[in-house]
Enzyme design. Structure first.
Site, PDB file in Angstrom:
ATOM      1  N   HIS A  79       7.680   2.943  -5.039  1.00 21.23           N
ATOM      2  CA  HIS A  79       8.276   2.627  -3.734  1.00 21.23           C
ATOM      3  C   HIS A  79       7.214   2.437  -2.658  1.00 21.23           C
ATOM      4  O   HIS A  79       7.471   1.776  -1.648  1.00 21.23           O
ATOM      5  CB  HIS A  79       9.319   3.676  -3.330  1.00 21.23           C
ATOM      6  N   ASP A 130       8.437   6.474 -11.040  1.00 24.51           N
ATOM      7  CA  ASP A 130       8.109   5.955  -9.709  1.00 24.51           C
ATOM      8  C   ASP A 130       6.595   5.830  -9.530  1.00 24.51           C
ATOM      9  O   ASP A 130       5.960   6.667  -8.886  1.00 24.51           O
ATOM     10  CB  ASP A 130       8.703   6.883  -8.649  1.00 24.51           C
ATOM     11  N   SER A 172       4.363  10.770  -0.498  1.00 24.09           N
ATOM     12  CA  SER A 172       4.716   9.838  -1.562  1.00 24.09           C
ATOM     13  C   SER A 172       3.437   9.256  -2.147  1.00 24.09           C
ATOM     14  O   SER A 172       2.604   8.716  -1.425  1.00 24.09           O
ATOM     15  CB  SER A 172       5.587   8.712  -1.014  1.00 24.09           C
TER      16      SER A 172
END
Length: 787
Positions: free
Chosen positions: A119, A255, A686
């Site tokens: 992402h 991810d 992240s």
């Protein structure tokens, strides 16, 4: 849970610069070992030890040796603080970068190979995607270095060193200064200091406030600008579970994506050029093939964005009961419309994928935040903390100046709430949810530019607007936005008080007989600005004609009036109260640190480099429900729904699963996918590496559990967990699924739990700059080379 020693730092008053820290850091800024020795010696008397159960905090790596090393080692860490942060040798910090300004990434090879979240790389993957080459749906893997794709505007930033500059920043600052004079004094102090600070030509200086402006640190940075896409799995892997699983455990998402840093021939930053070569890092992370077990030490290193752990109870109450519910309700409506359109049309799915992901991420996070704040009694805990604060203030005359802090907070939050709620609705609807309003706002800016600087100013604004419009129209569908507009105008009319209403909107609604769908039809049918061809033709007309066309647009008239309401009826009072709250919060922060002498304070996140540490650990979110810390590929197949937008599984994965063909990456016949840790993380983490006790990569942070998203305001050890994709799953996907074995060969795969020594570090390369030369990824002798 086993208790472990927890060290509390007795922090002196920050109303003046910290003298011990100041002296030690100023004397030896280029000798990390001397700094640590002096600080440890000077601050020995400031430590108190007790037992505790939780690991909380986002700590500055510079100060780990002083504040955290013993505790980290009690949790199983085999490294020293200098292995993590050093200015004299390659250390973990040299493998960690801020990616694209909002995420974290880590270097996993001696050729500048970067690992971050899918992402985080999503925008770049989308940028290179089309119906003919749909990398979002099919994935992308560069077969050679020449096939790696450049990404205009994408950067990564390293931290060369960190220094405490509080004494410089607060020189001449007094407690009786108002906010503007105080900030002006600090700005002048730092402006002069930055111009004389020691740095290389390719380095930059960044100074940030900590503890609400009571302390300042300088970050010397190096930014690389040639970053190329190397590989990414399809969204069916990288976004598996999509919105349904977002912020939720158990998780089964791969991810991750891979990029590479390119440099000039001297290994220094350079703009994109085909002559650039892979960057050689000072340090890179070996990858452990041994996996994780409950209780294993975990270190998360990165650039967390924003936390507010020291707010009063009134702020938490406002967030949980007013602001978050308003934001969630607005996004509920937009996302429902977008989701239906994306499921019905593959082209819409490509166009709206990135926008939808961005909007949905905060939407679901806010829901979990509200749940967690209520579930853990966050307001009541803050109130008890405040009761203790008031008691200590009352019995000590030197704290008399703090007696009215909390009553002042109570009144200010009562006064600001209606304006904060109205601002939340306007910010969401005008800024994030209704695209035509954002578009019309850009055209309204043309009029402002003309009023300010005449025709030349408007021409400059048009020149800047054109490239933005090209990107906007590429991913815009008016028929979808028309439905969103109708839904959100109903929110503005029904949820806001009379003082915050738009007279223009109310009149337009009356002209549509109170029908929101008819209102939207009227707006869009008369909007030239949604037609890209008409807009670019309009720009060829004389300036007065352009102005007339913009002014005549009903949607532009509406935006101008909405902005007028916002700037006249909402923001003046909101800013007035918010400034008072900010001033009071700075005083309250200082007061907490003076009053609670046995509490160790860590600074709130502010997008600067931090470490958080914990252990691999499951959790118990509700009655009769207990979550294990590890998920497996079995769970992917249990969720599999053929052809589903969120839960489809590629045929190759199904084939490998059926054959149990996991190579060296499986564990007892199973393929690990994700795991949990008790690390304190937030947005910006992240892509952060999850690092084991020896300094090896074991996972990639990408999320938090839904019940624990309130950790930005109220970290609670019972339910705050971060979610990481297992490094072995990443390797499995790169190798067995994608066949990108050239990337595996670049990496250093190790077995730290099996006791075979790691081979010696490679020799230093000749001719490399001292600050940028490559070093082995190994930190300690326990780590092993690839089998």
């Amino acid at each position: 849970m086993v208790a472990f020693p927890f060290i509390f730092f007795v922090y002196p008053s920050l109303s003046s610069p910290h003298p011990i820290l100041k002296t030690a850091l100023e004397n030896d800024i280029n000798d990390n070992s001397k700094i640590m020795k002096k600080l440890i010696l000077s601050l020995t008397f400031l430590f108190v030890v007790r037992l505790a159960f939780a690991v909380e905090g986002m700590w500055l790596p510079l100060l780990l040796g002083l504040l955290n090393e013993a505790e980290m080692q009690s949790l199983g860490m085999k490294m020293t603080a200098e292995d993590i942060y050093s200015v004299n040798k390659g250390s973990l910090k040299d493998a960690i970068v801020q990616f694209g300004g909002g995420c974290t990434a880590e270097i996993i090879s001696g050729q500048g190979l970067l690992l971050t979240n899918h992402h985080c790389g999503f925008g770049s993957i989308q940028q290179h995607s089309s119906l003919e080459h749909n990398y979002l749906e099919d994935g992308f893997w560069a077969k050679t270095l020449k096939d790696e794709l450049p990404n205009e505007g994408l950067t990564v930033t390293f931290i060369s060193r960190i220094e405490d500059v509080t004494a410089v920043a607060l020189a001449g600052v007094t407690d009786d200064m108002d906010k503007r004079l105080r900030q002006s004094t600090i700005d002048k102090n730092l402006e002069g200091f930055k111009s004389s600070a020691k740095k290389e030509a390719y380095e930059d200086i960044m100074i940030r406030p900590f503890f609400n402006g009571n302390q300042y640190f300088m970050f010397v940075t190096v930014t690389y600008k040639d970053i190329r896409l190397v590989g990414a799995p399809p969204s069916s892997i990288g976004k598996f579970g999509a919105d349904t699983d977002n912020w939720v455990w158990p998780r089964h998402t791969g991810d991750f994506s891979m990029f590479r840093i390119y440099a000039d021939k001297n290994n220094l930053p350079a703009e994109y050029s085909p002559d650039n070569v892979p960057m050689k890092p000072k340090h890179f992370l070996p990858i452990s093939l041994d996996g994780v077990a409950e209780g294993d030490f975990t270190l998360v290193f990165g650039f967390p964005g924003r936390t507010n752990e020291y707010l009063p109870s009134y702020a938490i109450e406002q967030l949980a009961d007013v602001l978050d519910p308003a934001r969630v309700m607005v996004r509920d409506k937009t996302l429902a419309i977008w989701d239906g359109a994306m499921r019905a049309d593959a082209q819409v799915k490509i166009q709206y994928a990135s926008k939808q992901a961005g909007l949905a991420n905060a939407w679901k996070k806010w829901q979990g935040e509200v749940l967690g704040l209520h579930k853990t009694g966050a307001v009541a805990k803050k109130q008890q903390y405040e009761t203790d604060f008031k008691k200590l203030v009352a019995i000590n005359p030197k704290f008399a100046k703090y007696q009215n802090l909390l009553p002042q907070f109570e009144q200010l939050y009562k006064d600001i709430t209606p304006y904060a709620e109205a601002k939340a609705y306007y910010d969401e609807i005008l800024g994030s949810n209704v695209e035509i309003l954002r578009l019309a706002g850009r055209f309204a800016n043309l009029l402002k530019a003309y009023d300010k600087n005449g025709a030349p100013g408007m021409a400059d604004e048009i020149r800047d607007l054109k490239p933005w419009l090209s990107g906007f129209y590429k991913n815009y569908r008016p028929e979808i936005d028309q439905r969103v507009f109708a839904a959100q105008m109903e929110v503005l009319v029904k949820k806001l008080g009379k003082d915050f209403q738009s007279a223009t909107l109310n009149q337009m609604l009356a002209n549509a007989n109170g029908n929101y769908d008819k209102l939207a039809e009227n707006m869009f049918s008369n909007a030239i600005i949604i037609d890209s061809a008409a807009v670019f033709t309009m720009f060829d007309k004389p300036m007065d004609e352009i102005m007339r066309l913009v002014v005549e647009q009903p949607i532009c008239q509406l935006v101008i009036n909405l902005r007028d309401v916002y700037t006249k009826n909402i923001t003046p009072k909101y800013n007035e109260y918010n400034d008072q709250i900010d001033n009071l919060q700075a005083t309250y922060m200082r007061a907490q640190m003076e009053v609670f002498t046995n509490k160790k304070f860590y600074p709130d996140a502010n997008s600067t480099m931090r470490c958080s540490y914990g252990q691999v650990q499951g959790y118990h979110p509700q009655d009769a429900v207990t979550y294990a810390a590890q998920t497996y590929l079995d769970g992917v197949m249990e969720k599999y729904v053929p052809g589903d937008y969120e839960f489809d599984v590629p045929a190759r994965i199904r084939e490998l699963y059926d054959k149990k063909d996991y190579g060296q990456y499986g564990e007892n016949g199973k393929m690990p996918v994700c795991f949990l840790g008790s690390n304190h993380t937030t947005g910006g983490n992240s892509g952060s590496p999850a690092i084991d006790a020896n300094g090896n990569l074991i996972g990639l942070n990408f999320d938090r559990v839904w019940e624990g998203t309130m950790s930005d305001y109220n970290y609670d050890p019972s339910i705050c967990r971060n979610i990481m994709v297992d490094a072995r799953y990443v390797l499995f996907l790169v190798d067995k699924y994608a066949g990108a074995t050239r990337l595996i060969k670049e990496m250093k795969l190790v077995h730290p739990k099996k006791g075979t020594p790691t081979p010696p570090a490679p020799k230093k390369e000749k001719g490399a700059k001292p600050t940028m030369k490559a070093q082995s990824g190994s930190l300690r002798p326990e780590k092993l080379e690839k089998e």
